[in-house]
Enzyme design. Structure first.
Site, PDB file in Angstrom:
ATOM      1  N   ASP A 163      32.667  52.956  40.815  1.00 11.28           N
ATOM      2  CA  ASP A 163      32.992  52.432  39.484  1.00 11.28           C
ATOM      3  C   ASP A 163      32.978  50.911  39.379  1.00 11.28           C
ATOM      4  O   ASP A 163      33.560  50.351  38.460  1.00 11.28           O
ATOM      5  CB  ASP A 163      34.380  52.939  39.065  1.00 11.28           C
ATOM      6  CG  ASP A 163      35.483  52.475  40.017  1.00 11.28           C
ATOM      7  OD1 ASP A 163      35.200  51.672  40.926  1.00 11.28           O
ATOM      8  OD2 ASP A 163      36.635  52.919  39.838  1.00 11.28           O
ATOM      9  N   GLU A 215      30.826  59.921  44.131  1.00  7.66           N
ATOM     10  CA  GLU A 215      32.166  59.784  43.559  1.00  7.66           C
ATOM     11  C   GLU A 215      32.082  59.739  42.032  1.00  7.66           C
ATOM     12  O   GLU A 215      32.629  58.869  41.359  1.00  7.66           O
ATOM     13  CB  GLU A 215      32.923  58.562  44.094  1.00  7.66           C
ATOM     14  CG  GLU A 215      34.433  58.667  43.954  1.00  7.66           C
ATOM     15  CD  GLU A 215      35.183  57.406  44.387  1.00  7.66           C
ATOM     16  OE1 GLU A 215      35.183  56.428  43.631  1.00  7.66           O
ATOM     17  OE2 GLU A 215      35.762  57.415  45.483  1.00  7.66           O
ATOM     18  N   ARG A 250      42.334  44.098  37.946  1.00  4.62           N
ATOM     19  CA  ARG A 250      42.222  43.132  36.845  1.00  4.62           C
ATOM     20  C   ARG A 250      43.304  43.306  35.786  1.00  4.62           C
ATOM     21  O   ARG A 250      43.867  42.341  35.293  1.00  4.62           O
ATOM     22  CB  ARG A 250      40.866  43.306  36.146  1.00  4.62           C
ATOM     23  CG  ARG A 250      39.807  42.379  36.648  1.00  4.62           C
ATOM     24  CD  ARG A 250      38.530  42.530  35.831  1.00  4.62           C
ATOM     25  NE  ARG A 250      37.635  41.439  36.130  1.00  4.62           N
ATOM     26  CZ  ARG A 250      37.010  41.271  37.291  1.00  4.62           C
ATOM     27  NH1 ARG A 250      37.182  42.126  38.269  1.00  4.62           N
ATOM     28  NH2 ARG A 250      36.218  40.231  37.473  1.00  4.62           N
ATOM     29  N   HIS A 258      44.248  40.322  48.984  1.00 11.96           N
ATOM     30  CA  HIS A 258      42.857  40.295  48.517  1.00 11.96           C
ATOM     31  C   HIS A 258      42.409  38.835  48.367  1.00 11.96           C
ATOM     32  O   HIS A 258      43.208  37.976  48.001  1.00 11.96           O
ATOM     33  CB  HIS A 258      42.819  41.012  47.163  1.00 11.96           C
ATOM     34  CG  HIS A 258      41.455  41.327  46.639  1.00 11.96           C
ATOM     35  ND1 HIS A 258      40.595  40.361  46.185  1.00 11.96           N
ATOM     36  CD2 HIS A 258      40.801  42.508  46.461  1.00 11.96           C
ATOM     37  CE1 HIS A 258      39.470  40.925  45.756  1.00 11.96           C
ATOM     38  NE2 HIS A 258      39.572  42.236  45.917  1.00 11.96           N
TER      39      HIS A 258
END
Ligand code: UD1
Ligand code: UDP
Length: 397
Positions: A105, A127, A220, A251
């Site tokens: 995605d 997926e 996000r 991250h």
């Protein structure tokens, strides 16, 4: 008019760009490479991620045939989209694949499917079919996945739930294969009970004396205030429980780093470390007591290891482990996170109710089923492949 009829070995181009896509696509690349008489598998990376991608490529010994190297600090969605689309147009012209395989995605996923469509090349989506039903959560991943699905010819759905989502959207059942999730293939190849855990910034952490709370966060839709609430709740949680340590591989996204440093850096028993390579990371997960995350992949891996997960999101596209009881959605509000984590750290019964291994996502054979699906698609066999069926929703740890 001459019609192009591809012949074996069929040319498959896998395209990915971020850490999770690489982890979940690596077993597929490895499986296809075992059958060179049937498929020639080439790899194109957009490198939407750089360091976080490269560590996975190294671990699985994958050398990309094409590397667009598009990552920039603080890149926008528009920048990723246009750079990847322009770059992939050239790659597809040169590689002339018979099918493009994409995963999941991300913006790389959607753009790779679009680039293939523009050149009328069939698309396989690994997926496929996960949905929250909310186009803004996760953002932009829910829409990336739907758009990629609309451009796809052959859908590899990890679970029956994902397949049903696709069927509800009008995809013909013969184009959907339930395979299990390749994340479990990767996990099984990488977890070792005797793994010798090296420091990785964790020198001083006594795994015997402290219950490790493992955290990741990057989504996000959580940037800004939600992350502030999450990090503040984590700080206060660790203060309240002296027998715990918080390990947070942060991250590389500067928006996440800045806030994590501001709220958590320098706190007792808080280990803010660099992103870990996949192998130490999953082996750390295997030693953790509790996991808090907004990641997609962790929601699939942790249940397989019998680790309770509190998901720092309002909705999830992975309902199976929630139904099985190892994953709980807690959202991003300070109070809710603290209350849920407090309970698991103080109420042994509540903890044990969540801490059981469940494997609704795969059995380690997903890549083989994807290979089988591609053989069927290209007419190398007349037998439709057998589908993944989870054996039991709950197994003893
Ligand atoms: C992306 C995916 C998200 C996926 C996540 C996995 C999109 C829109 N988002 O989000 O679906 O869950 O990857 O982690 O496709 N950076 C580095 N080095 C790296 C990786 C990232 O420095 O190896 C920094 C860069 O400043 C970059 C920023 O992180 O601009 C954000 O990367 P980006 O791919 O845009 O978004 P993610 O939040 O990582
Ligand atoms: N992961 C890793 N190192 C880390 C954190 C996560 O290798 O420091 C792995 C994790 O095991 C999982 C994947 O990265 O397989 C999840 O990636 P991420 O959370 O970035 O993306 P998402 O799954 O949310 O799309």
């Amino acid at each position: 008019m001459e019609v192009y009829q591809p012949m074996p070995p069929y040319k498959i181009l896998t395209v990915f760009g971020t850490r999770p896509e690489a982890i979940k696509m690596a077993p597929v690349v490895q499986e296809l490479n075992l059958h060179p008489e049937e498929f020639t598998c080439r790899v194109a990376v957009t490198a939407q991620h750089r360091e976080m991608l490269d560590q996975v490529l190294r671990l699985f010994h994958i050398q990309p045939d094409y590397d667009l190297d598009i990552m920039r600090p603080r890149q926008t969605l528009e920048e990723i989209t246009t750079r990847a689309l322009n770059g992939l147009a050239g790659v597809l012209k040169e590689a002339q694949p018979d099918l493009v395989l994409v995963h999941g995605d991300t913006t790389t996923t959607f753009v790779a499917a679009l680039a293939a469509f523009y050149q009328q090349i069939p698309v396989g989506h690994v997926e496929a079919g996960l949905r929250t039903g909310d186009r803004y959560a996760p953002f932009p991943e829910e829409m990336n996945r739907r758009l990629a699905g609309a451009l796809t010819d052959i859908h590899f759905a990890p679970t029956a739930t994902a397949r049903d989502n696709l069927l509800r959207e009008g995809i013909a059942p013969e184009h959907v294969y339930v395979t299990g999730n390749t994340v479990i293939d990767a996990l099984k190849a990488t977890i070792h009970d005797e793994y010798h855990f090296q420091a990785h910034g964790l020198a001083g952490l006594d795994f015997e004396q402290k219950r490790v709370i493992l955290v990741t966060a990057h989504r996000r839709e959580n940037w800004g205030e939600p992350l502030r609430e999450i990090f503040t709740a984590l700080r206060d949680l660790i203060h309240r429980h002296p027998d715990t340590a918080l390990v947070f591989p942060v991250h590389y996204n500067p928006r996440v780093r800045q806030l994590a440093n501001e709220i958590l850096d320098g706190q007792d028993r808080v280990y803010l470390i660099e992103p870990l390579d996949y192998e130490p990371f999953v082996n750390l997960m295997n030693r953790a007591y509790l996991i808090l995350t907004d990641s997609g992949g962790l929601q699939e891996e942790a249940p397989a290891l019998g680790k309770p997960v509190l998901v720092l999101r309002e909705v999830t596209e992975r309902p199976e482990a929630v139904a099985a009881g190892t994953v709980r959605l807690v959202g991003t509000a300070y109070r809710d996170i603290l209350a849920a984590a407090d309970e698991l750290l103080t109420d042994r019964q509540a903890y044990l109710q969540m801490a059981h291994a469940v494997n609704p996502y795969g059995d380690g054979q997903a890549s083989r089923r994807i290979h089988a699906g591609l053989r069927y698609y290209f007419g190398l066999t007349v037998a439709r492949p057998q589908e993944f069926q989870p054996r039991a929703s709950r197994t003893k740890n």
